[in-house]
Design a protein around this motif. Structure first.
Motif, PDB file in Angstrom:
ATOM      1  N   SER A   1      14.541  14.618   1.738  1.00 35.39           N
ATOM      2  CA  SER A   1      14.444  13.484   2.795  1.00 35.39           C
ATOM      3  C   SER A   1      15.518  12.394   2.405  1.00 35.39           C
ATOM      4  CB  SER A   1      13.191  12.862   2.727  1.00 35.39           C
ATOM      5  OG  SER A   1      13.182  11.747   3.404  1.00 35.39           O
ATOM      6  N   PRO A   2      16.278  11.887   3.742  1.00 39.67           N
ATOM      7  CA  PRO A   2      17.250  10.916   3.254  1.00 39.67           C
ATOM      8  C   PRO A   2      16.510   9.640   3.284  1.00 39.67           C
ATOM      9  CG  PRO A   2      17.193  11.510   5.718  1.00 39.67           C
ATOM     10  CD  PRO A   2      16.144  12.448   5.014  1.00 39.67           C
ATOM     11  N   SER A   3      15.163   9.538   3.524  1.00 37.05           N
ATOM     12  CA  SER A   3      14.526   8.176   3.375  1.00 37.05           C
ATOM     13  C   SER A   3      14.611   7.502   2.068  1.00 37.05           C
ATOM     14  CB  SER A   3      13.128   8.343   3.787  1.00 37.05           C
ATOM     15  OG  SER A   3      12.286   7.372   3.571  1.00 37.05           O
ATOM     16  N   PRO A   4      14.927   6.145   1.789  1.00 39.87           N
ATOM     17  CA  PRO A   4      14.829   5.616   0.596  1.00 39.87           C
ATOM     18  C   PRO A   4      13.708   5.549   0.098  1.00 39.87           C
ATOM     19  CG  PRO A   4      15.001   3.946   2.613  1.00 39.87           C
ATOM     20  CD  PRO A   4      15.193   5.141   3.084  1.00 39.87           C
ATOM     21  N   CYS A   5      12.436   5.776   0.509  1.00 35.93           N
ATOM     22  CA  CYS A   5      11.215   5.920  -0.100  1.00 35.93           C
ATOM     23  C   CYS A   5      10.839   7.118  -0.342  1.00 35.93           C
ATOM     24  CB  CYS A   5      10.213   5.072   0.955  1.00 35.93           C
ATOM     25  SG  CYS A   5       9.861   6.243   2.350  1.00 35.93           S
ATOM     26  N   ARG A   6      11.630   8.114  -0.269  1.00 37.73           N
ATOM     27  CA  ARG A   6      11.117   9.535  -0.891  1.00 37.73           C
ATOM     28  C   ARG A   6      10.942   9.552  -2.386  1.00 37.73           C
ATOM     29  NH1 ARG A   6      16.877   8.901  -0.631  1.00 37.73           N
ATOM     30  NH2 ARG A   6      18.092   9.719  -2.526  1.00 37.73           N
ATOM     31  N   ALA A   7      10.614  10.526  -3.003  1.00 34.06           N
ATOM     32  CA  ALA A   7      10.000  10.688  -4.228  1.00 34.06           C
ATOM     33  C   ALA A   7       9.190   9.749  -4.839  1.00 34.06           C
ATOM     34  CB  ALA A   7      11.127  11.182  -4.995  1.00 34.06           C
ATOM     35  N   CYS A   8       8.097   9.321  -4.137  1.00 37.92           N
ATOM     36  CA  CYS A   8       7.252   8.332  -4.725  1.00 37.92           C
ATOM     37  C   CYS A   8       6.077   8.776  -5.531  1.00 37.92           C
ATOM     38  CB  CYS A   8       6.656   7.395  -3.365  1.00 37.92           C
ATOM     39  SG  CYS A   8       5.720   8.412  -2.347  1.00 37.92           S
ATOM     40  N   CYS A   9       5.739  10.281  -4.993  1.00 35.55           N
ATOM     41  CA  CYS A   9       5.087  11.077  -5.936  1.00 35.55           C
ATOM     42  C   CYS A   9       3.335  10.512  -5.657  1.00 35.55           C
ATOM     43  CB  CYS A   9       4.935  11.141  -7.321  1.00 35.55           C
ATOM     44  SG  CYS A   9       6.469  12.076  -7.635  1.00 35.55           S
ATOM     45  N   HIS A  10       3.256   9.742  -4.545  1.00 33.00           N
ATOM     46  CA  HIS A  10       2.266   9.323  -4.018  1.00 33.00           C
ATOM     47  C   HIS A  10       1.283  10.356  -3.114  1.00 33.00           C
ATOM     48  CE1 HIS A  10       3.583   4.822  -4.821  1.00 33.00           C
ATOM     49  NE2 HIS A  10       2.973   5.430  -6.032  1.00 33.00           N
ATOM     50  N   THR A  11       0.008  10.610  -3.056  1.00 35.90           N
ATOM     51  CA  THR A  11      -0.651  11.553  -2.343  1.00 35.90           C
ATOM     52  C   THR A  11      -0.767  11.072  -1.080  1.00 35.90           C
ATOM     53  OG1 THR A  11      -2.824  10.840  -3.241  1.00 35.90           O
ATOM     54  CG2 THR A  11      -1.833  12.762  -4.266  1.00 35.90           C
ATOM     55  N   ARG A  12      -0.960   9.732  -0.797  1.00 31.63           N
ATOM     56  CA  ARG A  12      -1.142   9.229   0.477  1.00 31.63           C
ATOM     57  C   ARG A  12       0.118   7.999   0.547  1.00 31.63           C
ATOM     58  NH1 ARG A  12      -4.159  11.851   4.069  1.00 31.63           N
ATOM     59  NH2 ARG A  12      -5.873  12.775   3.133  1.00 31.63           N
ATOM     60  N   CYS A  13       0.983   8.164   1.817  1.00 30.19           N
ATOM     61  CA  CYS A  13       2.132   7.163   2.010  1.00 30.19           C
ATOM     62  C   CYS A  13       1.249   5.905   2.055  1.00 30.19           C
ATOM     63  CB  CYS A  13       2.647   7.701   3.215  1.00 30.19           C
ATOM     64  SG  CYS A  13       4.035   6.452   3.759  1.00 30.19           S
ATOM     65  N   LYS A  14       1.828   4.943   1.254  1.00 32.32           N
ATOM     66  CA  LYS A  14       1.442   3.456   1.441  1.00 32.32           C
ATOM     67  C   LYS A  14       1.792   2.682   2.505  1.00 32.32           C
ATOM     68  CE  LYS A  14       1.475   2.599  -3.542  1.00 32.32           C
ATOM     69  NZ  LYS A  14       1.594   1.690  -4.819  1.00 32.32           N
ATOM     70  N   LYS A  15       2.936   3.113   3.384  1.00 34.82           N
ATOM     71  CA  LYS A  15       3.221   2.576   4.618  1.00 34.82           C
ATOM     72  C   LYS A  15       2.325   3.163   5.671  1.00 34.82           C
ATOM     73  CE  LYS A  15       7.918   1.816   3.139  1.00 34.82           C
ATOM     74  NZ  LYS A  15       9.310   2.033   3.494  1.00 34.82           N
ATOM     75  N   LYS A  16       1.910   4.402   5.363  1.00 33.81           N
ATOM     76  CA  LYS A  16       0.951   5.155   6.359  1.00 33.81           C
ATOM     77  C   LYS A  16       1.555   5.636   7.602  1.00 33.81           C
ATOM     78  CE  LYS A  16      -3.261   2.605   5.305  1.00 33.81           C
ATOM     79  NZ  LYS A  16      -4.525   1.817   5.800  1.00 33.81           N
ATOM     80  N   SER A  17       2.844   5.891   7.226  1.00 33.38           N
ATOM     81  CA  SER A  17       3.910   6.478   8.134  1.00 33.38           C
ATOM     82  C   SER A  17       4.143   7.858   7.932  1.00 33.38           C
ATOM     83  CB  SER A  17       4.932   5.372   8.368  1.00 33.38           C
ATOM     84  OG  SER A  17       5.718   5.345   7.357  1.00 33.38           O
ATOM     85  N   ASN A  18       4.293   8.273   6.808  1.00 27.79           N
ATOM     86  CA  ASN A  18       4.827   9.492   6.434  1.00 27.79           C
ATOM     87  C   ASN A  18       6.494   9.621   6.748  1.00 27.79           C
ATOM     88  OD1 ASN A  18       4.689  12.088   5.109  1.00 27.79           O
ATOM     89  ND2 ASN A  18       4.074  13.165   6.831  1.00 27.79           N
ATOM     90  N   ALA A  19       7.023   8.250   6.491  1.00 22.92           N
ATOM     91  CA  ALA A  19       8.336   8.091   6.773  1.00 22.92           C
ATOM     92  C   ALA A  19       9.301   9.200   6.099  1.00 22.92           C
ATOM     93  CB  ALA A  19       8.868   6.865   6.258  1.00 22.92           C
ATOM     94  N   CYS A  20       9.173   9.436   4.895  1.00 24.67           N
ATOM     95  CA  CYS A  20       9.873  10.258   4.157  1.00 24.67           C
ATOM     96  C   CYS A  20      10.137  11.829   4.918  1.00 24.67           C
ATOM     97  CB  CYS A  20       9.896  10.425   2.817  1.00 24.67           C
ATOM     98  SG  CYS A  20       7.999  11.065   2.215  1.00 24.67           S
ATOM     99  N   MET A  21       8.878  12.445   5.021  1.00 27.93           N
ATOM    100  CA  MET A  21       9.186  13.819   5.797  1.00 27.93           C
ATOM    101  C   MET A  21       9.447  13.588   7.182  1.00 27.93           C
ATOM    102  SD  MET A  21       8.221  15.844   3.584  1.00 27.93           S
ATOM    103  CE  MET A  21       8.226  17.465   4.456  1.00 27.93           C
ATOM    104  N   ALA A  22       9.083  12.489   7.876  1.00 24.10           N
ATOM    105  CA  ALA A  22       9.429  12.345   9.251  1.00 24.10           C
ATOM    106  C   ALA A  22      11.107  12.163   9.369  1.00 24.10           C
ATOM    107  CB  ALA A  22       8.838  11.044   9.814  1.00 24.10           C
TER     108      ALA A  22
END
Length: 363
Positions: free
Chosen positions: A320-341
């Motif tokens: 993912s080109p997202s700056p929040c990638r590779a957080c290793c959290h099982t649930r997106c803290k932003k609740k947006s799944n932005a990195c996969m999107a």
């Protein structure tokens, strides 16, 4: 010539890695190197279904013991301590007939720490992973290392026995049962798949919701494949609605087949072995493919190939080109799944095109 002076000849070693398909296959690399460098040791592995089915017939393991962790996990979730106690008594009875000199806990949980202690091994080595009170049950801890990769970190469990990182030869081990030798050809023939043409297997779901790429994007990325490439969607029965969504997005651009829920894990491994490529997220089939020698194209968002990806050559990654990638959290803290999107279907389609246009892929 063997020079691992910290490991007695003929040592009886217990490996504790219960579950998670990918992690169990990662751990087979550790056991394979242990067997390669110290062939006289006796290796027992304590594992839980369903991942344990991938260890059956493994030539590096002398004994496979099955402890189903699912009942104790369910009991722990509802604080049913009586049930937990009974399950641990079963584990103790399972381990009691065997004597171990050394136990290696490659999972790092409180539960695996308890099981390692119940083994009776006088020497119990833990790794710098999840912990959860795990060190309380260990007699020593492996050294920490800078590398984040799981395989290399698991391999540190062998460091106290005299195995430095330089002795690691990457590569998981998955031995397919002899009974499956003709399974793939028969299965594909029954489903109208021509083994003389390239097969692309696709897994649209993972075990973490936020590691999932939207199914419609899989369909969009697959539209421009060469006509002779056969698309086969694999997964569990629960994946069927998501596969259907991907197929709907693919539309009439390309025919496809779903085999979700039709195979066991070893059968799926046999089918993956016969494929030209596996397209997937970060999930168990990715590591099955690595173990059977099938190239992969994997999609990465909250996790990173630098931590989990195949170490062996022949694998492609889309990060993912997202700056929040590779957080290793099982649930997106932003609740947006932005990195996969943020992964564009066009980027995946381009890597697929390049792969299938390579002369080596043509039958």
């Amino acid at each position: 010539m063997r020079n691992f002076t910290a490991l007695p000849r003929g040592a009886r070693i217990l490996i504790v890695r219960l579950s998670a398909i990918g992690d169990v296959l990662h751990a087979t690399t550790v056991v394979h190197n242990l067997r390669r460098l110290a062939p006289d040791v006796h290796i027992t592995w304590l594992a839980s279904p369903p991942a344990s089915t991938l260890l059956e017939g493994n030539p590096d393991i002398d004994r496979l013991l099955l402890f189903d962790r699912r009942p104790i996990d369910a009991a722990s979730a509802r604080l049913a301590l009586g049930t937990c106690w009974r399950e641990l008594r079963k584990a103790k009875a399972l381990l009691a007939p065997y004597a171990f000199d050394i136990a290696l806990d490659l999972q790092g949980l409180f539960l695996t720490g308890v099981l390692t202690r119940l083994s009776g091994a006088p020497r119990r080595i833990g790794i710098h992973e999840r912990h959860e009170g795990n060190p309380l049950f260990m007699t020593e801890m492996a050294p920490d290392i800078a590398s984040p990769h799981k395989v290399r970190r698991y391999y540190t469990a062998l460091a106290p026995l005299g195995f430095p990182q330089e002795t690691l030869v990457p590569g998981p081990v998955l031995a397919l049962p002899a009974a499956l030798s003709g399974f793939a050809a028969q299965f594909w023939a029954a489903h109208g798949i021509d083994t003389a043409r390239p097969i692309l297997m696709v897994c649209v779901r993972t075990t973490w919701e936020d590691k999932n790429w939207p199914p419609a994007r899989f369909g969009a990325a697959l539209r421009a494949l060469p006509e002779d490439v056969q698309i086969v969607f694999a997964g569990a029965r629960g994946d069927i609605p998501f596969i259907e969504e991907a197929q709907a997005a693919l539309g009439d651009a390309h025919a496809s087949l779903s085999i979700a829920g039709e195979t066991s894990l070893p059968e799926l491994a046999a089918l993956i072995k016969s494929a030209a490529l596996l397209l997937t997220g970060d999930t168990g089939p990715l590591y099955i493919a690595e173990a059977v020698g099938t190239p992969t194209l994997s999609l990465w968002g909250p996790t990173s190939p630098a931590i989990y990806g195949p170490l062996t050559p022949g694998h492609l990654f889309v990060e993912s080109p997202s700056p929040c990638r590779a957080c290793c959290h099982t649930r997106c803290k932003k609740k947006s799944n932005a990195c996969m999107a943020a992964i564009a279907p066009a980027d995946v389609a381009e890597k697929l095109r390049r792969f299938f246009e390579a002369p080596s892929v043509r039958p």
